[in-house]
Scaffold this active site. Structure first.
Site, short mmCIF file in Angstrom:
data_model
loop_
_atom_site.label_atom_id
_atom_site.label_comp_id
_atom_site.label_asym_id
_atom_site.label_seq_id
_atom_site.Cartn_x
_atom_site.Cartn_y
_atom_site.Cartn_z
N SER A 42 0.80 -1.22 0.00
CA SER A 42 0.00 0.00 0.00
C SER A 42 0.83 1.27 0.00
O SER A 42 0.38 2.31 -0.49
CB SER A 42 -0.93 0.01 1.22
OG SER A 42 -0.20 -0.20 2.41
N HIS A 247 -1.44 5.81 6.54
CA HIS A 247 -0.80 5.75 5.23
C HIS A 247 -0.48 7.17 4.76
O HIS A 247 -1.15 8.12 5.15
CB HIS A 247 -1.69 5.04 4.21
CG HIS A 247 -1.71 3.57 4.35
ND1 HIS A 247 -2.55 2.93 5.24
CD2 HIS A 247 -1.00 2.58 3.74
CE1 HIS A 247 -2.36 1.61 5.17
NE2 HIS A 247 -1.42 1.39 4.26
#
Length: 266
Positions: A42, A247
């Protein structure tokens, strides 16, 4: 005489260029011409940076560093196969097929999911300090014992499929502000999580360099921009977009990962 000198200079440049390719190094222009394959999880797919298009659960963002590199280098033939949630087994089973003998540049971030990144941050977000540090200890033990062999296998496969490619292995940032901060996560947890990031960086760097690849640390780029800082480049908890939690934002992809990749390639 002038023609002879020019011919000699041209020959020297040709020989020098051949030596660079033979050594496995490529300029950004050559890497672009011969193809760029972006592998990984990711942090490479751009989860957290938005603009995912039709990539589905892989969350490949138009703001991710592979896309930014391709846009900055016209003519780049990008094969963007990084996928959110990927582990080593996913890279080996689904992603490396994009590599060819003519691939000029490969980037990859992998290992976080193999050591239980999601479980660690979930426990540390909602659990006690003791539960958090215990989960981190388990993750670090896995990173120390099991991850090196998995990385070696992955890097060897990349080298076999694309022996002349320049390979850049990108690390992971420290997630949180260090020291006192206005934050829902305690300083004890933040300190432990950042130390775990340091341990993971050391392991990945060691195996990448052992494989003859370039390891690019992103901790310096993200310094001062973790969760709970004034200008974070990493999301905290996002209740309406849980997968984006912890993230990099679009700014993190650009100023963190893309900046690191540019530095690595020169």
């Amino acid at each position: 005489m002038t023609k002879i000198r020019r011919s000699a200079a041209a020959l020297a440049l040709t020989v020098a260029a051949g030596a660079v390719v033979a050594a496995g190094g490529l300029s950004p222009a050559n890497a672009a011409t011969r193809g760029y394959v972006a592998l990984g999880d990711s942090y490479s797919s751009g989860d957290g940076a938005g603009a995912y298009g039709s990539s589905g659960a892989c969350l490949r963002s138009a703001n991710a560093y592979p896309e930014l590199y391709a846009k900055a280098h016209p003519g780049t033939a990008l094969s963007f196969v990084a996928c959110a949630g990927a582990k080593v087994e996913d890279v080996l089973g689904k992603q490396v097929q994009a590599l060819t003998a003519d691939t000029g540049l490969v980037t990859i971030s992998i290992g976080g999911n193999d050591v239980g990144f999601a479980s660690v941050v979930t426990t540390c977000t909602f659990g006690s300090d003791a539960a958090c540090t215990d989960q981190i200890a388990k993750s670090t033990a896995t990173a120390t014992t099991a991850l090196p062999g998995k990385l070696d296998t992955t890097y060897a496969e990349i080298k076999t499929r694309s022996p002349r490619a320049e390979v850049v292995v990108l690390g992971y940032p420290r997630l949180f502000a260090s020291g006192p901060a206005f934050c829902t996560i305690s300083q004890t947890k933040r300190t432990a999580l950042n130390k775990a990031a340091d341990s993971l960086a050391e392991i990945i760097a060691d195996r990448a360099r052992s494989a003859g690849f370039t390891y690019e640390d992103v901790r310096d780029e993200f310094a001062g921009h973790g969760v709970c800082t004034v200008n974070p480049w990493i999301h905290g908890i996002r209740p309406l977009a849980v997968a984006e939690s912890y993230h990099p934002t679009a700014a993190g992809q650009k100023n963190g990962y893309y900046a690191a990749l540019t530095k690595a390639i020169g």
